[in-house]
Design a protein around this motif. Structure first.
Motif, PDB file in Angstrom:
ATOM      1  N   GLN A 195      15.264  30.567  14.655  1.00 45.09           N
ATOM      2  CA  GLN A 195      16.328  31.184  15.373  1.00 45.09           C
ATOM      3  C   GLN A 195      17.547  30.174  15.643  1.00 45.09           C
ATOM      4  O   GLN A 195      18.850  30.746  15.551  1.00 45.09           O
ATOM      5  N   LYS A 196      17.195  28.856  15.687  1.00 46.16           N
ATOM      6  CA  LYS A 196      18.561  27.901  15.763  1.00 46.16           C
ATOM      7  C   LYS A 196      19.114  27.695  14.167  1.00 46.16           C
ATOM      8  O   LYS A 196      20.282  27.720  14.229  1.00 46.16           O
ATOM      9  N   TRP A 197      18.329  28.012  13.220  1.00 52.15           N
ATOM     10  CA  TRP A 197      19.003  27.555  11.946  1.00 52.15           C
ATOM     11  C   TRP A 197      19.498  29.011  11.438  1.00 52.15           C
ATOM     12  O   TRP A 197      20.629  29.022  10.907  1.00 52.15           O
ATOM     13  N   GLY A 198      19.187  30.183  11.738  1.00 53.30           N
ATOM     14  CA  GLY A 198      19.815  31.247  11.236  1.00 53.30           C
ATOM     15  C   GLY A 198      20.097  32.572  12.321  1.00 53.30           C
ATOM     16  O   GLY A 198      20.588  33.658  11.901  1.00 53.30           O
ATOM     17  N   HIS A 199      20.030  32.296  13.636  1.00 52.34           N
ATOM     18  CA  HIS A 199      20.329  33.538  14.676  1.00 52.34           C
ATOM     19  C   HIS A 199      20.785  33.160  15.798  1.00 52.34           C
ATOM     20  O   HIS A 199      20.579  33.552  16.861  1.00 52.34           O
ATOM     21  N   ASN A 200      21.543  32.024  15.646  1.00 52.22           N
ATOM     22  CA  ASN A 200      22.730  31.538  16.667  1.00 52.22           C
ATOM     23  C   ASN A 200      21.911  31.043  18.195  1.00 52.22           C
ATOM     24  O   ASN A 200      22.564  31.260  19.261  1.00 52.22           O
ATOM     25  N   LEU A 201      20.871  30.488  18.066  1.00 55.66           N
ATOM     26  CA  LEU A 201      20.260  30.020  19.488  1.00 55.66           C
ATOM     27  C   LEU A 201      20.521  28.564  19.514  1.00 55.66           C
ATOM     28  O   LEU A 201      20.060  27.707  20.324  1.00 55.66           O
ATOM     29  N   THR A 202      21.579  28.028  19.004  1.00 54.68           N
ATOM     30  CA  THR A 202      21.951  26.671  19.154  1.00 54.68           C
ATOM     31  C   THR A 202      22.785  26.481  20.098  1.00 54.68           C
ATOM     32  O   THR A 202      22.781  25.611  21.129  1.00 54.68           O
ATOM     33  N   ARG A 203      24.033  27.442  20.442  1.00 53.60           N
ATOM     34  CA  ARG A 203      24.790  27.212  21.287  1.00 53.60           C
ATOM     35  C   ARG A 203      25.487  28.425  21.852  1.00 53.60           C
ATOM     36  O   ARG A 203      25.396  29.438  21.012  1.00 53.60           O
ATOM     37  N   LEU A 204      26.034  28.728  22.933  1.00 56.15           N
ATOM     38  CA  LEU A 204      26.480  29.963  23.370  1.00 56.15           C
ATOM     39  C   LEU A 204      27.925  29.967  23.272  1.00 56.15           C
ATOM     40  O   LEU A 204      28.768  29.104  23.120  1.00 56.15           O
ATOM     41  N   LEU A 205      28.465  31.223  23.091  1.00 56.05           N
ATOM     42  CA  LEU A 205      29.777  31.726  22.913  1.00 56.05           C
ATOM     43  C   LEU A 205      30.540  31.753  24.198  1.00 56.05           C
ATOM     44  O   LEU A 205      31.551  31.509  24.361  1.00 56.05           O
ATOM     45  N   ARG A 206      29.731  32.358  25.209  1.00 52.80           N
ATOM     46  CA  ARG A 206      30.488  32.649  26.450  1.00 52.80           C
ATOM     47  C   ARG A 206      29.716  32.008  27.754  1.00 52.80           C
ATOM     48  O   ARG A 206      28.855  31.063  27.274  1.00 52.80           O
ATOM     49  N   ARG A 207      29.927  32.270  28.801  1.00 51.39           N
ATOM     50  CA  ARG A 207      29.682  31.455  30.050  1.00 51.39           C
ATOM     51  C   ARG A 207      28.996  32.461  31.073  1.00 51.39           C
ATOM     52  O   ARG A 207      29.226  33.502  30.907  1.00 51.39           O
ATOM     53  N   GLY A 208      28.052  31.657  31.670  1.00 52.41           N
ATOM     54  CA  GLY A 208      27.275  32.479  32.706  1.00 52.41           C
ATOM     55  C   GLY A 208      25.881  33.075  32.256  1.00 52.41           C
ATOM     56  O   GLY A 208      25.730  32.872  31.080  1.00 52.41           O
ATOM     57  N   LEU A 209      25.257  33.268  33.513  1.00 49.77           N
ATOM     58  CA  LEU A 209      23.543  33.269  33.114  1.00 49.77           C
ATOM     59  C   LEU A 209      23.377  34.757  32.533  1.00 49.77           C
ATOM     60  O   LEU A 209      22.615  34.947  31.549  1.00 49.77           O
ATOM     61  N   GLU A 210      24.243  35.721  32.886  1.00 51.40           N
ATOM     62  CA  GLU A 210      24.095  37.089  32.182  1.00 51.40           C
ATOM     63  C   GLU A 210      24.540  36.891  30.689  1.00 51.40           C
ATOM     64  O   GLU A 210      23.864  37.542  29.932  1.00 51.40           O
ATOM     65  N   ALA A 211      25.346  36.283  30.551  1.00 54.84           N
ATOM     66  CA  ALA A 211      25.953  36.256  28.903  1.00 54.84           C
ATOM     67  C   ALA A 211      24.706  35.332  28.267  1.00 54.84           C
ATOM     68  O   ALA A 211      24.706  35.754  27.176  1.00 54.84           O
ATOM     69  N   ALA A 212      24.367  34.473  28.798  1.00 54.62           N
ATOM     70  CA  ALA A 212      23.227  33.649  27.996  1.00 54.62           C
ATOM     71  C   ALA A 212      21.910  34.374  28.036  1.00 54.62           C
ATOM     72  O   ALA A 212      21.407  34.265  26.748  1.00 54.62           O
ATOM     73  N   GLU A 213      21.669  35.450  28.789  1.00 54.00           N
ATOM     74  CA  GLU A 213      20.301  36.140  28.726  1.00 54.00           C
ATOM     75  C   GLU A 213      20.811  37.309  27.480  1.00 54.00           C
ATOM     76  O   GLU A 213      20.060  37.317  26.478  1.00 54.00           O
ATOM     77  N   ASP A 214      22.097  37.809  27.324  1.00 56.80           N
ATOM     78  CA  ASP A 214      22.535  38.633  26.288  1.00 56.80           C
ATOM     79  C   ASP A 214      22.370  38.098  24.741  1.00 56.80           C
ATOM     80  O   ASP A 214      21.830  38.485  23.820  1.00 56.80           O
ATOM     81  N   HIS A 215      23.004  36.778  24.919  1.00 58.16           N
ATOM     82  CA  HIS A 215      22.838  36.166  23.592  1.00 58.16           C
ATOM     83  C   HIS A 215      21.402  35.688  23.293  1.00 58.16           C
ATOM     84  O   HIS A 215      21.078  36.086  21.986  1.00 58.16           O
ATOM     85  N   CYS A 216      20.363  35.162  24.141  1.00 58.98           N
ATOM     86  CA  CYS A 216      18.897  35.074  23.686  1.00 58.98           C
ATOM     87  C   CYS A 216      18.306  36.316  23.372  1.00 58.98           C
ATOM     88  O   CYS A 216      17.443  36.242  22.393  1.00 58.98           O
ATOM     89  N   LEU A 217      18.695  37.427  23.912  1.00 58.83           N
ATOM     90  CA  LEU A 217      17.930  38.787  23.871  1.00 58.83           C
ATOM     91  C   LEU A 217      18.285  39.039  22.334  1.00 58.83           C
ATOM     92  O   LEU A 217      17.463  39.655  21.546  1.00 58.83           O
ATOM     93  N   LEU A 218      19.372  38.924  21.967  1.00 57.66           N
ATOM     94  CA  LEU A 218      20.149  39.422  20.557  1.00 57.66           C
ATOM     95  C   LEU A 218      19.448  38.604  19.610  1.00 57.66           C
ATOM     96  O   LEU A 218      19.098  39.113  18.571  1.00 57.66           O
ATOM     97  N   SER A 219      19.415  37.241  19.684  1.00 59.91           N
ATOM     98  CA  SER A 219      18.851  36.363  18.914  1.00 59.91           C
ATOM     99  C   SER A 219      17.474  36.577  18.532  1.00 59.91           C
ATOM    100  O   SER A 219      16.924  36.683  17.592  1.00 59.91           O
ATOM    101  N   ALA A 220      16.455  36.967  19.954  1.00 63.81           N
ATOM    102  CA  ALA A 220      15.236  37.364  19.632  1.00 63.81           C
ATOM    103  C   ALA A 220      14.745  38.737  19.007  1.00 63.81           C
ATOM    104  O   ALA A 220      13.998  38.845  18.245  1.00 63.81           O
ATOM    105  N   ALA A 221      15.687  39.545  19.338  1.00 61.97           N
ATOM    106  CA  ALA A 221      15.713  40.914  18.725  1.00 61.97           C
ATOM    107  C   ALA A 221      15.947  40.965  17.021  1.00 61.97           C
ATOM    108  O   ALA A 221      15.201  41.421  16.384  1.00 61.97           O
ATOM    109  N   ALA A 222      16.956  40.063  16.757  1.00 59.38           N
ATOM    110  CA  ALA A 222      17.232  39.942  15.417  1.00 59.38           C
ATOM    111  C   ALA A 222      16.069  39.516  14.645  1.00 59.38           C
ATOM    112  O   ALA A 222      15.698  39.833  13.394  1.00 59.38           O
TER     113      ALA A 222
END
Length: 452
Positions: A414-441
């Motif tokens: 996930q960190k190498w190819g699915h953007n789980l290294t850093r967040l683009l936006r701020r806030g807990l809800e944005a972080a959850e969206d980011h991690c869910l999309l990475s896991a779904a991908a």
């Protein structure tokens, strides 16, 4: 200069075996219309961009590890495969990157689609037989928050243990009833006013993203992070649950809720494996009651007693349920003690025995007001010992090995190819969206790989 004309369609420009063709055939996104119907008006305003197109737009970001939303616009504009997947023809303009920002600002409820997307992918994996529930492995990884260390400030924060206390309520009442049967006495039932055990402490907070957490762990980078807690089925590496917390939250806090969700809503679990961060007594008891075998790396024992005579100098008599001190005196079970670490039986020596004991100076501190030695045992000691008695069995060691392979390997992917290294936006809800999309991908890639 001569020009050459070609009669082609976008359908002709995408190879038959392209991954996105397989994805389009495998993933049905019609549920997006159901989830977003209340967000769009059929009578007023301009025709919106199809919500399914917006979900696909963001999914491409995480499927191909595109580091920003500005770059996805560029990639979609010059990629025939991306255009085909989005349903945008060669002469049509792709959505502007700012459309995503405006979608989040004007329709914050749209984010529920990302949780539903993740759950739909997991459901399909279960239907295809890629998730068995034979073993569930859990760990967390840090994701850099969009906040610099320069934004750090200390505040006086009120900490709450959360529903951990609520889980202990039932066990505490059970223990008090057991103590009543043994001694004929018990204290009053714990009240709501004191059960939360609120404590005040200093906390490092970012003025830029106050919902992130300051992380400072051995072997980890320090700074403002979020934690993505993931449970994975090691049969084919499918992520079955994702919980996101601030970086300062201990790994054990969301663990039981996450496993109970998987056990009841995804697939019945037979066993669970985790590293030493998840070795807390309540987990052993809760998973035992669910019928889930628990394979966990034991935490190293630390005897913080200031007295010269440590705990290992006392001998436990299981038949009589007493401890014998080095001088041969008994320490009997006296009360049930509750702290932030859990529930503990307290074994006390008689004050008269300690008063005349020749080992008093080695056994008690000068500041000990009780005047008698006491020991603590976890209320869940029996089930903890039962689990750890299997530590050297092959299936126990194999489960821990699977945890290391699939948790660490999945995070690395996930960190190498699915953007789980850093967040683009701020806030807990944005972080959850980011991690869910990475896991779904990642789940989609593994689902398609093992379904072909």
């Amino acid at each position: 200069m001569q020009l050459k004309y070609h009669m082609v369609t976008i359908e002709d420009l995408v190879p038959e075996n392209h991954f996105l063709r397989k994805l389009e055939a495998a993933l049905d996104l019609s549920f997006v219309y159901e989830e977003t119907a209340h967000l769009y008006s059929r009578r007023y305003g301009r025709a919106p961009i199809d919500p399914v197109v917006m979900v696909k737009y963001l999914l491409l970001v995480f499927l191909y590890g595109i580091p920003s939303e500005r770059q996805i616009e560029v990639r979609c504009a010059d990629s025939n495969a991306f255009r085909w997947y989005l349903g945008i023809d060669l002469d049509e303009r792709v959505p502007d990157h700012s459309t995503i920002s405006q979608l989040r600002r004007r329709k914050p409820a749209f984010r529920k689609v990302f949780r539903r997307l993740f759950e739909e992918v997991v459901r399909q994996c279960v239907e295809k037989g890629l998730v068995s529930g034979r073993l569930a492995v859990t760990d967390s990884t840090h994701v850099k928050a969009n906040a610099s260390r320069a934004s750090k400030q200390e505040v006086d924060a009120l900490e709450e243990v959360g529903n951990y206390w609520e889980r202990l309520d039932a066990y505490e009442e059970e223990g008090l009833e057991e103590l009543k049967r043994q001694t004929g006495q018990r204290r009053a039932k714990r009240t709501k006013q004191v059960k939360k055990d609120k404590r005040r402490s200093h906390k490092k907070v970012s003025s830029t993203d106050p919902e992130s957490g300051y992380m400072k762990r051995p072997g980890k980078p320090s700074g403002f992070y979020y934690l993505s807690h993931q449970t994975t089925d090691p049969d084919h590496g499918i992520i079955t649950a994702v919980t996101v917390t601030p970086g300062g939250v201990h790994d054990s806090r969301p663990y039981l809720e996450q496993l109970e969700y998987v056990h009841k809503s995804v697939v019945p679990l037979q066993a669970a494996a985790a590293d030493s961060a998840y070795d807390f007594p309540l987990a052993h008891r809760a998973l035992e009651e669910l019928g889930i075998d628990f394979f966990v790396v034991p935490q190293p024992a630390h005897d913080r007693t200031k007295a010269e005579l440590k705990r290992d100098a006392f001998t436990y008599n299981e038949q009589r349920d007493v401890y014998l001190c080095p001088n041969g005196k008994e320490l009997r079970r006296k009360r049930l003690y509750r702290s932030g670490s859990g529930l503990f039986w307290e074994y006390w020596a008689e004050k008269k025995d300690c008063g005349s004991c020749p080992l008093r100076q080695k056994c008690l501190n000068e500041t000990d007001k009780a005047g008698a030695r006491k020991l603590q045992d976890s209320y869940f000691k029996t089930v903890v010992q039962e689990h750890f008695s299997r530590r050297w069995e092959p299936d126990y060691r194999e489960a821990l090995k699977q945890r290391q392979i699939w948790c660490e390997g999945t995070f690395a992917a996930q960190k190498w190819g699915h953007n789980l290294t850093r967040l683009l936006r701020r806030g807990l809800e944005a972080a959850e969206d980011h991690c869910l999309l990475s896991a779904a991908a990642l789940n989609l890639k593994r689902m398609i790989k093992h379904s072909v």
